[in-house]
Enzyme design. Structure first.
Site, PDB file in Angstrom:
ATOM      1  N   CYS A   1      -1.990  61.070  64.548  1.00 58.21           N
ATOM      2  CA  CYS A   1      -0.490  61.331  64.841  1.00 58.21           C
ATOM      3  C   CYS A   1       0.312  62.600  64.379  1.00 58.21           C
ATOM      4  O   CYS A   1       1.387  62.848  64.802  1.00 58.21           O
ATOM      5  CB  CYS A   1       0.263  60.228  64.129  1.00 58.21           C
ATOM      6  SG  CYS A   1      -0.598  58.472  64.441  1.00 58.21           S
TER       7      CYS A   1
ATOM      8  N   HIS B   1       7.513  61.355  62.630  1.00 60.05           N
ATOM      9  CA  HIS B   1       6.595  60.592  63.461  1.00 60.05           C
ATOM     10  C   HIS B   1       7.121  59.521  63.302  1.00 60.05           C
ATOM     11  O   HIS B   1       7.502  59.031  62.023  1.00 60.05           O
ATOM     12  CB  HIS B   1       5.183  60.869  62.725  1.00 60.05           C
ATOM     13  CG  HIS B   1       4.158  59.840  63.177  1.00 60.05           C
ATOM     14  ND1 HIS B   1       4.282  59.334  64.414  1.00 60.05           N
ATOM     15  CD2 HIS B   1       3.247  59.084  62.571  1.00 60.05           C
ATOM     16  CE1 HIS B   1       3.454  58.409  64.668  1.00 60.05           C
ATOM     17  NE2 HIS B   1       2.699  58.274  63.508  1.00 60.05           N
TER      18      HIS B   1
ATOM     19  N   ASN C   1       4.582  52.688  67.346  1.00 57.35           N
ATOM     20  CA  ASN C   1       3.932  53.689  66.900  1.00 57.35           C
ATOM     21  C   ASN C   1       3.242  54.416  68.352  1.00 57.35           C
ATOM     22  O   ASN C   1       2.134  53.779  68.301  1.00 57.35           O
ATOM     23  CB  ASN C   1       3.023  53.549  65.734  1.00 57.35           C
ATOM     24  CG  ASN C   1       2.244  54.702  65.185  1.00 57.35           C
ATOM     25  OD1 ASN C   1       2.211  55.899  65.793  1.00 57.35           O
ATOM     26  ND2 ASN C   1       1.737  54.743  63.997  1.00 57.35           N
TER      27      ASN C   1
HETATM   28  N1  COA Z   1       3.068  38.873  60.574  1.00 61.39           N
HETATM   29  C1  COA Z   1       3.028  37.984  59.592  1.00 61.39           C
HETATM   30  N2  COA Z   1       2.216  38.386  58.390  1.00 61.39           N
HETATM   31  C2  COA Z   1       1.506  39.393  58.277  1.00 61.39           C
HETATM   32  C3  COA Z   1       1.539  40.437  59.346  1.00 61.39           C
HETATM   33  C4  COA Z   1       2.095  40.223  60.579  1.00 61.39           C
HETATM   34  N3  COA Z   1       1.775  41.129  61.625  1.00 61.39           N
HETATM   35  N4  COA Z   1       0.644  41.466  58.719  1.00 61.39           N
HETATM   36  C5  COA Z   1       0.247  41.321  57.621  1.00 61.39           C
HETATM   37  N5  COA Z   1       0.835  40.118  57.467  1.00 61.39           N
HETATM   38  C6  COA Z   1       0.680  39.301  55.920  1.00 61.39           C
HETATM   39  C7  COA Z   1      -0.420  39.734  55.242  1.00 61.39           C
HETATM   40  O1  COA Z   1      -1.613  38.975  55.690  1.00 61.39           O
HETATM   41  C8  COA Z   1       0.019  39.529  53.640  1.00 61.39           C
HETATM   42  O2  COA Z   1      -0.066  38.284  53.440  1.00 61.39           O
HETATM   43  P1  COA Z   1      -0.729  37.643  52.030  1.00 61.39           P
HETATM   44  O3  COA Z   1       0.336  38.273  51.027  1.00 61.39           O
HETATM   45  O4  COA Z   1      -0.628  36.171  52.293  1.00 61.39           O
HETATM   46  O5  COA Z   1      -2.115  38.071  51.827  1.00 61.39           O
HETATM   47  C9  COA Z   1       1.567  39.777  53.762  1.00 61.39           C
HETATM   48  O6  COA Z   1       1.960  39.889  55.071  1.00 61.39           O
HETATM   49  C10 COA Z   1       1.665  41.193  53.130  1.00 61.39           C
HETATM   50  O7  COA Z   1       0.742  42.151  53.910  1.00 61.39           O
HETATM   51  P2  COA Z   1       0.772  43.935  53.528  1.00 61.39           P
HETATM   52  O8  COA Z   1      -0.579  44.362  54.311  1.00 61.39           O
HETATM   53  O9  COA Z   1       0.897  43.843  51.930  1.00 61.39           O
HETATM   54  O10 COA Z   1       2.033  44.322  54.057  1.00 61.39           O
HETATM   55  P3  COA Z   1       2.932  45.447  53.993  1.00 61.39           P
HETATM   56  O11 COA Z   1       4.452  45.353  53.547  1.00 61.39           O
HETATM   57  O12 COA Z   1       2.002  46.670  53.554  1.00 61.39           O
HETATM   58  O13 COA Z   1       3.020  45.928  55.663  1.00 61.39           O
HETATM   59  C11 COA Z   1       1.874  47.213  57.241  1.00 61.39           C
HETATM   60  C12 COA Z   1       2.065  46.040  56.388  1.00 61.39           C
HETATM   61  C13 COA Z   1       0.826  47.470  58.076  1.00 61.39           C
HETATM   62  C14 COA Z   1       3.196  47.095  58.183  1.00 61.39           C
HETATM   63  C15 COA Z   1       2.379  48.538  56.257  1.00 61.39           C
HETATM   64  O14 COA Z   1       1.281  48.682  55.173  1.00 61.39           O
HETATM   65  C16 COA Z   1       2.144  49.836  56.982  1.00 61.39           C
HETATM   66  O15 COA Z   1       3.187  50.094  57.897  1.00 61.39           O
HETATM   67  N6  COA Z   1       1.463  50.850  56.569  1.00 61.39           N
HETATM   68  C17 COA Z   1       1.327  51.996  57.332  1.00 61.39           C
HETATM   69  C18 COA Z   1       0.660  51.847  58.830  1.00 61.39           C
HETATM   70  C19 COA Z   1       0.917  52.841  59.612  1.00 61.39           C
HETATM   71  O16 COA Z   1       1.763  53.589  59.598  1.00 61.39           O
HETATM   72  N7  COA Z   1      -0.345  53.416  60.435  1.00 61.39           N
HETATM   73  C20 COA Z   1      -0.244  54.416  61.375  1.00 61.39           C
HETATM   74  C21 COA Z   1      -0.139  55.643  60.715  1.00 61.39           C
HETATM   75  S1  COA Z   1      -0.017  56.977  61.876  1.00 61.39           S
END
Ligand code: COA
Length: 367
Positions: A113, A253, A283
């Site tokens: 990215c 980004h 994204n």
């Molecule tokens: N819908 C509903 N629930 C979801 C879900 C979805 N799409 N994805 C994950 N969950 C759940 C998880 O299973 C977890 O449940 P649990 O607590 O029972 O285990 C809970 O939501 C929290 O998950 P978590 O991974 O801690 O959420 P988060 O707040 O970190 O958000 C992302 C997840 C992926 C959105 C976040 O970590 C993120 O944006 N990270 C960066 C990713 C990125 O930018 N990647 C590209 C880089 S260029």
């Protein structure tokens, strides 16, 4: 030493839109969760006959039109992509052929990215050194082809699209002012596509284990992104001799609204100085920065003379930022229509294929 100005811009996204509600009918998720955790409402998804090169060419034709350049004026094409159409040939070469940019050298750049920022810096340095005059820098992705639609951690995040900038040499001060590029390969595992390369060539087992899909430790990537984004923007500003007070727009980004909020806090800037469109595109990886820029220009937000900082992060791990003085197209009398050159590009491409075929037949008869 010539300056490298950004003189043309264009974007293209697939028509098909996938909303959060659509996703909630496919996997265990819902609109509220996705919006709260990412800021995304919908994303564009490529259909069967859309590829990074077709989206890139559509964006590039618009960029050439704005810059008033013919495809044959271009010396260099850099396509930044993490979803290339093949390992080789480079997607940039497919673009070069479809565009009819017959004078251009073309190659792909892989920095996930952050790639668009790295590619802009490479093109700007080539212009600054005097080795080329006109460059086309493209970010093009169809990452949804590598998404596991059963993995709710990743499939909600990504969208497809392309954005293109023309960079041109000029003696007038302005254009790209500074850039910083960083990498930390020790974090490569946190966001990867494990199979399909030479370490783990695709086979039945890799497909069965889903190793040809994007694998991500979302929390680790989130922590990394919030740590580096604001800092990289500040570095690029300092290198250009600017402060945040001098800057009209930060164009980050577009991965997650919360990551952009953290960068704003770090830089002590209000969010309304950030261009944000992650809600409508998700994204789009390396295409996200040029797509956000083109939208901001079309809304009349970016004006000539504005100082802008582009900042990104991604797999690798990679991150970086680039500061620019926005000057718009260079003054010129001529009016070109790059689209009209594409028919000739197709004819020339087929003629070259035919010539190679005939050459092969002649060689075959002689040997
Ligand atoms: N819908 C509903 N629930 C979801 C879900 C979805 N799409 N994805 C994950 N969950 C759940 C998880 O299973 C977890 O449940 P649990 O607590 O029972 O285990 C809970 O939501 C929290 O998950 P978590 O991974 O801690 O959420 P988060 O707040 O970190 O958000 C992302 C997840 C992926 C959105 C976040 O970590 C993120 O944006 N990270 C960066 C990713 C990125 O930018 N990647 C590209 C880089 S260029």
């Amino acid at each position: 030493m010539p300056y490298a100005h950004i003189t043309g811009w264009g974007m293209a996204v697939p028509e098909k839109v996938l909303t959060n509600d659509d996703l909630s009918r496919m996997i265990d998720t819902n609109d509220e969760w996705i919006r709260d955790h990412t800021g995304i409402r919908e994303r564009h998804v490529a259909c069967e006959n859309e590829f990074p090169s077709t989206l890139a060419v559509a964006a590039a034709v618009k960029a050439l039109q704005v810059a008033n350049l013919k495809p044959t004026d271009i010396d260099l094409i850099i396509c930044s992509t993490s979803s290339p159409e093949h390992i080789f040939p480079a997607t940039a070469c497919l673009i070069q052929d479809q565009l009819g940019a017959s004078r251009a050298g073309a190659f792909d750049l892989s920095a996930a990215c952050t790639g668009f920022i790295f590619a802009m810096n490479m093109a700007a340095q080539s212009i600054r050194s005097g080795s080329i005059k006109n460059a086309l820098v493209i970010g093009a992705e169809t990452l949804t082809r590598f998404v596991d639609w059963n993995d709710r951690n990743t499939c909600i995040l990504f969208g497809d699209g392309a954005g293109a900038f023309v960079l041109q040499a000029s003696d007038q001060p302005g254009g790209v002012l500074s850039a910083v590029m960083h990498s930390d390969g020790s974090g490569g595992d946190s966001l990867s596509l494990p199979a399909g390369g030479s370490r783990l060539p695709a086979n039945e087992a890799t497909v069965h284990e889903g190793k040809h899909y994007i694998h991500m430790d979302g929390r680790a990537v989130f922590r990394f992104a919030t740590r580096v984004m604001g800092h990289a923007a500040k570095e690029a500003l300092e290198l250009a001799g600017l402060t945040t007070d001098d800057v009209q727009w930060i164009i980050p980004h577009q991965a997650n609204y919360r990551i952009i909020e953290t960068a704003a806090k770090y830089l002590k800037l209000p969010l309304d100085r950030f261009v944000i469109n992650v809600d409508r595109y998700g994204n789009t990886s390396t295409a996200s920065i040029p797509i956000a820029t083109v939208e901001a220009i079309e809304k009349g937000l970016i004006k000539n003379g504005d100082k802008i900082v582009f900042v990104g992060f991604g797999a690798g791990l990679t991150w970086g930022a680039l500061a620019a003085d926005w000057t718009g197209p260079l003054p010129t009398e001529r009016r070109v229509h790059p689209e009209s050159y594409r028919t000739w590009a197709r004819v020339r491409s087929w003629l070259r294929r035919l010539a190679r075929l005939i050459e092969g037949l002649i060689w075959g008869r002689e040997s």
